[in-house]
Motif scaffolding. Structure first.
Motif, PDB file in Angstrom:
ATOM      1  N   ILE A   1       0.660  -1.335  -0.003  1.00  0.00           N
ATOM      2  CA  ILE A   1      -0.053  -0.195  -0.206  1.00  0.00           C
ATOM      3  C   ILE A   1       0.643   1.108  -0.179  1.00  0.00           C
ATOM      4  N   ILE A   2       1.850   1.192   1.503  1.00  0.00           N
ATOM      5  CA  ILE A   2       2.993   2.469   0.679  1.00  0.00           C
ATOM      6  C   ILE A   2       3.567   2.484  -0.832  1.00  0.00           C
ATOM      7  N   ALA A   3       3.783   1.373  -1.098  1.00  0.00           N
ATOM      8  CA  ALA A   3       4.863   1.946  -2.190  1.00  0.00           C
ATOM      9  C   ALA A   3       3.990   1.806  -3.313  1.00  0.00           C
ATOM     10  N   SER A   4       2.526   1.489  -3.422  1.00  0.00           N
ATOM     11  CA  SER A   4       1.580   1.456  -4.726  1.00  0.00           C
ATOM     12  C   SER A   4       2.028   0.325  -5.210  1.00  0.00           C
ATOM     13  N   SER A   5       2.481  -0.278  -4.812  1.00  0.00           N
ATOM     14  CA  SER A   5       3.136  -1.971  -6.272  1.00  0.00           C
ATOM     15  C   SER A   5       2.930  -2.880  -6.066  1.00  0.00           C
ATOM     16  N   TYR A   6       2.592  -4.025  -6.286  1.00  0.00           N
ATOM     17  CA  TYR A   6       2.350  -5.804  -5.496  1.00  0.00           C
ATOM     18  C   TYR A   6       3.402  -6.533  -5.261  1.00  0.00           C
ATOM     19  N   ILE A   7       4.753  -5.766  -5.396  1.00  0.00           N
ATOM     20  CA  ILE A   7       5.981  -5.530  -5.115  1.00  0.00           C
ATOM     21  C   ILE A   7       6.486  -7.245  -5.085  1.00  0.00           C
ATOM     22  N   LEU A   8       5.906  -8.479  -5.392  1.00  0.00           N
ATOM     23  CA  LEU A   8       5.961  -9.382  -5.607  1.00  0.00           C
ATOM     24  C   LEU A   8       5.774  -9.763  -6.865  1.00  0.00           C
ATOM     25  N   GLY A   9       5.681  -9.620  -7.678  1.00  0.00           N
ATOM     26  CA  GLY A   9       4.193  -9.229  -8.748  1.00  0.00           C
ATOM     27  C   GLY A   9       4.336  -8.048  -9.762  1.00  0.00           C
ATOM     28  N   GLU A  10       2.907  -8.566 -10.302  1.00  0.00           N
ATOM     29  CA  GLU A  10       2.152  -7.866 -11.281  1.00  0.00           C
ATOM     30  C   GLU A  10       0.779  -7.871 -10.580  1.00  0.00           C
ATOM     31  N   SER A  11       0.353  -8.737 -10.402  1.00  0.00           N
ATOM     32  CA  SER A  11      -0.831  -8.440 -10.263  1.00  0.00           C
ATOM     33  C   SER A  11      -1.350  -9.194  -9.333  1.00  0.00           C
ATOM     34  N   PRO A  12      -2.768  -8.742  -8.248  1.00  0.00           N
ATOM     35  CA  PRO A  12      -2.817 -10.073  -6.391  1.00  0.00           C
ATOM     36  C   PRO A  12      -2.656 -11.263  -7.036  1.00  0.00           C
TER      37      PRO A  12
ATOM     38  N   MET B   1      -4.937  -9.912  -1.619  1.00  0.00           N
ATOM     39  CA  MET B   1      -4.651  -8.828  -0.765  1.00  0.00           C
ATOM     40  C   MET B   1      -4.358  -8.110  -1.834  1.00  0.00           C
ATOM     41  N   ASP B   2      -5.092  -6.460  -1.931  1.00  0.00           N
ATOM     42  CA  ASP B   2      -4.773  -5.795  -3.231  1.00  0.00           C
ATOM     43  C   ASP B   2      -4.722  -4.539  -2.793  1.00  0.00           C
ATOM     44  N   HIS B   3      -3.919  -3.907  -3.178  1.00  0.00           N
ATOM     45  CA  HIS B   3      -3.073  -2.705  -2.863  1.00  0.00           C
ATOM     46  C   HIS B   3      -4.229  -1.249  -3.062  1.00  0.00           C
ATOM     47  N   GLN B   4      -4.157  -1.642  -4.722  1.00  0.00           N
ATOM     48  CA  GLN B   4      -5.093  -0.389  -5.422  1.00  0.00           C
ATOM     49  C   GLN B   4      -6.546  -0.678  -4.443  1.00  0.00           C
ATOM     50  N   LYS B   5      -6.579  -1.587  -4.240  1.00  0.00           N
ATOM     51  CA  LYS B   5      -8.546  -1.112  -3.345  1.00  0.00           C
ATOM     52  C   LYS B   5      -8.370  -1.198  -1.762  1.00  0.00           C
ATOM     53  N   PHE B   6      -7.019  -0.931  -1.650  1.00  0.00           N
ATOM     54  CA  PHE B   6      -6.967  -0.485   0.225  1.00  0.00           C
ATOM     55  C   PHE B   6      -6.572  -1.944   0.978  1.00  0.00           C
ATOM     56  N   GLY B   7      -6.969  -3.114  -0.054  1.00  0.00           N
ATOM     57  CA  GLY B   7      -7.998  -4.204   1.397  1.00  0.00           C
ATOM     58  C   GLY B   7      -7.400  -5.693   0.583  1.00  0.00           C
ATOM     59  N   PHE B   8      -9.086  -6.298   1.017  1.00  0.00           N
ATOM     60  CA  PHE B   8      -8.793  -7.182  -0.122  1.00  0.00           C
ATOM     61  C   PHE B   8     -10.314  -7.095  -1.067  1.00  0.00           C
ATOM     62  N   THR B   9     -10.121  -8.055  -2.251  1.00  0.00           N
ATOM     63  CA  THR B   9     -10.527  -7.893  -3.404  1.00  0.00           C
ATOM     64  C   THR B   9     -10.692  -8.958  -3.784  1.00  0.00           C
ATOM     65  N   VAL B  10     -12.218  -9.128  -4.506  1.00  0.00           N
ATOM     66  CA  VAL B  10     -12.233 -11.476  -4.913  1.00  0.00           C
ATOM     67  C   VAL B  10     -12.974 -10.735  -6.251  1.00  0.00           C
ATOM     68  N   PRO B  11     -11.617 -10.558  -6.924  1.00  0.00           N
ATOM     69  CA  PRO B  11     -11.696 -11.076  -8.754  1.00  0.00           C
ATOM     70  C   PRO B  11     -12.710 -11.802  -9.012  1.00  0.00           C
ATOM     71  N   ASN B  12     -13.412 -11.750 -10.273  1.00  0.00           N
ATOM     72  CA  ASN B  12     -14.759 -12.969 -10.932  1.00  0.00           C
ATOM     73  C   ASN B  12     -14.914 -12.382 -12.188  1.00  0.00           C
ATOM     74  N   PRO B  13     -13.842 -11.741 -12.993  1.00  0.00           N
ATOM     75  CA  PRO B  13     -14.125 -11.644 -14.182  1.00  0.00           C
ATOM     76  C   PRO B  13     -15.502 -12.077 -14.828  1.00  0.00           C
TER      77      PRO B  13
END
Length: 316
Positions: free
Chosen positions: A66-77, A153-165
């Motif tokens: 959240i601080i770095a605004s990056s997933y750090i260990l990958g490109e997406s959650p 865990m998704d920093h863009q959502k400031f918390g948890f997200t449930v992707p279901n496209p």
């Protein structure tokens, strides 16, 4: 700016939880070694260690993203690194439910069924080993069998997200929610039964040494029941925040995602605080260690109170 502030707040909250939990582990271990007939302190240590896992994930990964605004260990959650971190947090959550079951069974067997010898260290270790294996299996099933609706865990959502496209059926929630609601409901009813039993216990009017000692033991066990109940309530509130905040605020609002991880972090802080401030034996052990340099020791008249006096004639 706001996102960075949220990240630092979440980081500080998780660090406080880690400090409290690790700080209370030492006195809990010492108290357990003195005597833990019903394994309540062993269960307490397991509970704290389990919540420490989630707090470590928050400190080492989630808050920094959240601080770095990056997933750090990958490109997406859903990348391998972020997915691993979310899975570790899920493992802690599932295992926490099993530990809550263990706590309520411990109090039920003691107060309601009067089975004082049911819990042993070996049985608690076996239960915890099985619960860890089941929790790990559930995480694997979530990833490889029902991967459409993982809570990530998704920093863009400031918390948890449930992707279901693809808008698929959320089988994870279909399976998890009934189980968790059932466990929480049964736990709540069981604690009510425990406290009713405590309230209706006959008062022992004898004043013998044995009766006083037994009453002291019963008072300690009643206090542990209250502590375990508080821990269960905090866990229930964390689950409620995950399910209710999207309904109250809507999925599009940041509040719906921010509140749940904060509640989970507060849950981790609260568990250590419960034992630190509500458990008399833990408080006594902590106070002894904090003020050990000011403790007065008397080993006889010559060096009473730990002070060595000079010969009075030499003071003239």
């Amino acid at each position: 700016m706001f996102k960075t502030a949220v990240g630092y707040f979440f980081l500080q909250l998780s660090i406080i939880g880690l400090v409290v939990n690790l700080g209370v582990l030492i006195p809990l271990t010492r108290v357990m070694k003195k005597g833990d007939k019903h394994c309540v302190y062993m269960i307490a240590i397991i509970t704290i260690l389990n919540d420490t896992i989630n707090l470590l994930v928050n400190c080492l990964y989630f808050a920094p993203t959240i601080i770095a605004s990056s997933y750090i260990l990958g490109e997406s959650p859903s990348s391998a690194g972020p997915l691993l971190m979310s899975s570790i947090a899920h493992f802690s959550w599932y295992n926490g439910i099993f530990v809550m079951i263990l706590m309520v069974i411990n109090r039920l067997t003691f107060f309601v069924f009067n089975k004082t010898n049911m819990f042993t260290r070996q049985r608690v270790i076996i239960f915890f080993s099985i619960s860890s294996l089941l929790s790990f299996s559930k995480v694997v099933i979530d990833i490889f069998v029902t991967p459409c609706c993982l809570v990530l865990m998704d920093h863009q959502k400031f918390g948890f997200t449930v992707p279901n496209p693809k808008n698929e059926t959320d089988w994870t929630d279909v399976v998890d929610s009934p189980i968790e609601i059932t466990v929480f409901s049964v736990s709540a009813i069981s604690y009510i039964a425990v406290f009713v039993k405590i309230r209706t216990e006959p008062v022992n009017l004898e004043q013998s040494m044995d009766s006083k000692q037994q009453e002291k033991i019963r008072a300690r066990e009643r206090s542990v029941a209250v502590q375990f109940a508080f821990i269960s309530v905090f866990l229930m509130l964390s689950y409620a925040s995950l399910k209710l905040t999207p309904i109250i605020f809507g999925d599009a609002h940041i509040e719906a995602n921010m509140i749940s991880p904060v509640c989970f972090a507060l849950n981790g802080c609260a568990i250590g605080c419960v034992f630190m401030f509500m458990n008399e034996e833990v408080k006594e052990d902590l106070l002894k260690k904090i003020f050990k340099n000011n403790t007065v020791h008397s080993e006889g008249g010559e060096h009473a109170n730990g002070v060595r006096f000079e010969q009075p004639e030499l003071m003239i």
